[in-house]
Design a protein around this motif. Structure first.
Motif, PDB file in Angstrom:
ATOM      1  N   ALA A 163      39.161  50.088  53.965  1.00 26.58           N
ATOM      2  CA  ALA A 163      40.348  49.659  54.713  1.00 26.58           C
ATOM      3  C   ALA A 163      40.074  49.258  56.159  1.00 26.58           C
ATOM      4  N   ILE A 164      38.935  48.633  56.392  1.00 20.86           N
ATOM      5  CA  ILE A 164      38.632  48.090  57.727  1.00 20.86           C
ATOM      6  C   ILE A 164      38.952  46.602  57.656  1.00 20.86           C
ATOM      7  N   GLU A 165      39.964  46.199  58.410  1.00 19.77           N
ATOM      8  CA  GLU A 165      40.539  44.861  58.280  1.00 19.77           C
ATOM      9  C   GLU A 165      39.514  43.735  58.428  1.00 19.77           C
ATOM     10  N   GLN A 166      38.692  43.789  59.460  1.00 20.70           N
ATOM     11  CA  GLN A 166      37.725  42.703  59.686  1.00 20.70           C
ATOM     12  C   GLN A 166      36.667  42.661  58.585  1.00 20.70           C
ATOM     13  N   ASP A 167      36.236  43.821  58.124  1.00 20.42           N
ATOM     14  CA  ASP A 167      35.254  43.876  57.038  1.00 20.42           C
ATOM     15  C   ASP A 167      35.842  43.281  55.742  1.00 20.42           C
ATOM     16  N   VAL A 168      37.100  43.607  55.473  1.00 19.18           N
ATOM     17  CA  VAL A 168      37.765  43.077  54.279  1.00 19.18           C
ATOM     18  C   VAL A 168      37.876  41.556  54.386  1.00 19.18           C
ATOM     19  N   LYS A 169      38.261  41.072  55.546  1.00 13.19           N
ATOM     20  CA  LYS A 169      38.406  39.631  55.765  1.00 13.19           C
ATOM     21  C   LYS A 169      37.065  38.919  55.565  1.00 13.19           C
ATOM     22  N   ASN A 170      35.997  39.473  56.139  1.00 15.48           N
ATOM     23  CA  ASN A 170      34.657  38.876  56.007  1.00 15.48           C
ATOM     24  C   ASN A 170      34.181  38.895  54.549  1.00 15.48           C
ATOM     25  N   GLU A 171      34.373  40.024  53.893  1.00 11.75           N
ATOM     26  CA  GLU A 171      33.925  40.160  52.499  1.00 11.75           C
ATOM     27  C   GLU A 171      34.728  39.224  51.583  1.00 11.75           C
ATOM     28  N   LYS A 172      36.002  39.115  51.855  1.00  6.86           N
ATOM     29  CA  LYS A 172      36.864  38.228  51.063  1.00  6.86           C
ATOM     30  C   LYS A 172      36.365  36.784  51.159  1.00  6.86           C
ATOM     31  N   GLN A 173      36.003  36.367  52.362  1.00  4.59           N
ATOM     32  CA  GLN A 173      35.492  35.015  52.556  1.00  4.59           C
ATOM     33  C   GLN A 173      34.164  34.824  51.824  1.00  4.59           C
ATOM     34  N   LYS A 174      33.300  35.849  51.895  1.00  6.25           N
ATOM     35  CA  LYS A 174      32.017  35.771  51.183  1.00  6.25           C
ATOM     36  C   LYS A 174      32.229  35.657  49.677  1.00  6.25           C
ATOM     37  N   VAL A 175      33.141  36.471  49.159  1.00  5.44           N
ATOM     38  CA  VAL A 175      33.406  36.465  47.714  1.00  5.44           C
ATOM     39  C   VAL A 175      33.952  35.102  47.291  1.00  5.44           C
ATOM     40  N   GLU A 189      30.530  41.582  39.497  1.00  2.10           N
ATOM     41  CA  GLU A 189      29.738  42.305  40.495  1.00  2.10           C
ATOM     42  C   GLU A 189      30.245  42.033  41.910  1.00  2.10           C
ATOM     43  N   LEU A 190      30.583  40.790  42.202  1.00  3.23           N
ATOM     44  CA  LEU A 190      31.111  40.443  43.528  1.00  3.23           C
ATOM     45  C   LEU A 190      32.440  41.146  43.795  1.00  3.23           C
ATOM     46  N   ILE A 191      33.289  41.195  42.814  1.00  6.54           N
ATOM     47  CA  ILE A 191      34.601  41.848  42.984  1.00  6.54           C
ATOM     48  C   ILE A 191      34.434  43.358  43.141  1.00  6.54           C
ATOM     49  N   GLN A 192      33.462  43.938  42.471  1.00  3.70           N
ATOM     50  CA  GLN A 192      33.211  45.379  42.639  1.00  3.70           C
ATOM     51  C   GLN A 192      32.801  45.684  44.075  1.00  3.70           C
ATOM     52  N   VAL A 193      31.953  44.857  44.637  1.00  4.81           N
ATOM     53  CA  VAL A 193      31.546  45.036  46.040  1.00  4.81           C
ATOM     54  C   VAL A 193      32.762  44.857  46.948  1.00  4.81           C
ATOM     55  N   PHE A 194      33.576  43.856  46.666  1.00  6.92           N
ATOM     56  CA  PHE A 194      34.774  43.619  47.460  1.00  6.92           C
ATOM     57  C   PHE A 194      35.706  44.820  47.406  1.00  6.92           C
ATOM     58  N   ASN A 195      35.880  45.390  46.229  1.00 11.11           N
ATOM     59  CA  ASN A 195      36.756  46.556  46.084  1.00 11.11           C
ATOM     60  C   ASN A 195      36.246  47.745  46.893  1.00 11.11           C
ATOM     61  N   LYS A 196      34.934  47.911  46.969  1.00 11.98           N
ATOM     62  CA  LYS A 196      34.361  48.994  47.787  1.00 11.98           C
ATOM     63  C   LYS A 196      34.687  48.774  49.261  1.00 11.98           C
ATOM     64  N   VAL A 197      34.535  47.546  49.723  1.00 11.49           N
ATOM     65  CA  VAL A 197      34.855  47.229  51.116  1.00 11.49           C
ATOM     66  C   VAL A 197      36.352  47.399  51.348  1.00 11.49           C
ATOM     67  N   LEU A 198      37.154  46.982  50.402  1.00  3.94           N
ATOM     68  CA  LEU A 198      38.602  47.120  50.501  1.00  3.94           C
ATOM     69  C   LEU A 198      39.001  48.589  50.566  1.00  3.94           C
ATOM     70  N   GLY A 199      38.281  49.408  49.838  1.00  2.00           N
ATOM     71  CA  GLY A 199      38.558  50.852  49.841  1.00  2.00           C
ATOM     72  C   GLY A 199      38.355  51.492  51.203  1.00  2.00           C
TER      73      GLY A 199
END
Length: 183
Positions: free
Chosen positions: A89-101, A77-87
């Protein structure tokens, strides 16, 4: 067990014979060992214990699988959310979500290990109660068998935790969002 008892007695006998060669009572004190067969009650207790040991071990395996399945589901479930954020393609959002995951998966991994160790503690307590009810002639062997089984479970738990930590480390070091520059 019978063979090991005989071996121990023979070894002690050889040592005693070697040390007592100069003794005048060596022949008198050289008494042949006697092997006592386990009585029917002991054999029944052993069979009942073995059945309980097998049942409890199976229960541990089932609980371990249940905890692992829950862990896998939560990480998915966490990776699915991360993939949505990654999709997006907003760099800061991806970085923040990656750290949360990474943080959340690390916490889940520690929780998984704690849950499995709790199952193992309960297993140990249950089996020690069963061992206490056994005749003295069986207790030592059964305690060694239990210790061996618990050590085996602990090793698998530690290996799993180390593997999870390695995967988290790999996830954190992976560059998930790259920028392509066209010429």
């Amino acid at each position: 067990m019978k063979n090991s008892l005989i071996c121990v007695v023979l070894i002690i006998g050889f040592y005693a014979f070697g040390f007592a060669q100069g003794s005048s009572i060596a022949d008198i004190m050289n008494v042949a060992p006697v092997t006592v067969k386990a009585d029917e009650t002991t054999m029944e207790a052993n069979e009942e214990y073995q059945k309980e040991f097998d049942d409890q071990s199976k229960k541990v395996d089932e609980l371990f699988a249940k905890h692992s399945e829950k862990f896998t589901k939560e990480v998915t479930e966490l990776i699915q959310v991360f993939n949505k954020v990654l999709g997006k393609a907003i760099e800061q959002d991806v970085k923040n979500e990656k750290q949360k995951v990474a943080t959340r998966v690390n916490a889940l991994s520690m929780s998984l290990i704690r849950s499995k160790k709790d199952v193992l503690t309960q297993y140990n307590n249950n089996m020690l109660n069963e061992i206490r009810a056994l005749p003295k002639s069986l207790k030592d062997d059964k305690e060694k068998e239990l210790k061996s089984k618990i050590d085996e479970y602990r090793a698998s738990i530690d290996e799993e935790f180390a593997a999870n930590q390695q995967v988290i480390k790999s996830f954190k070091s992976t560059e998930h969002l790259t920028t392509e520059v066209s010429n």
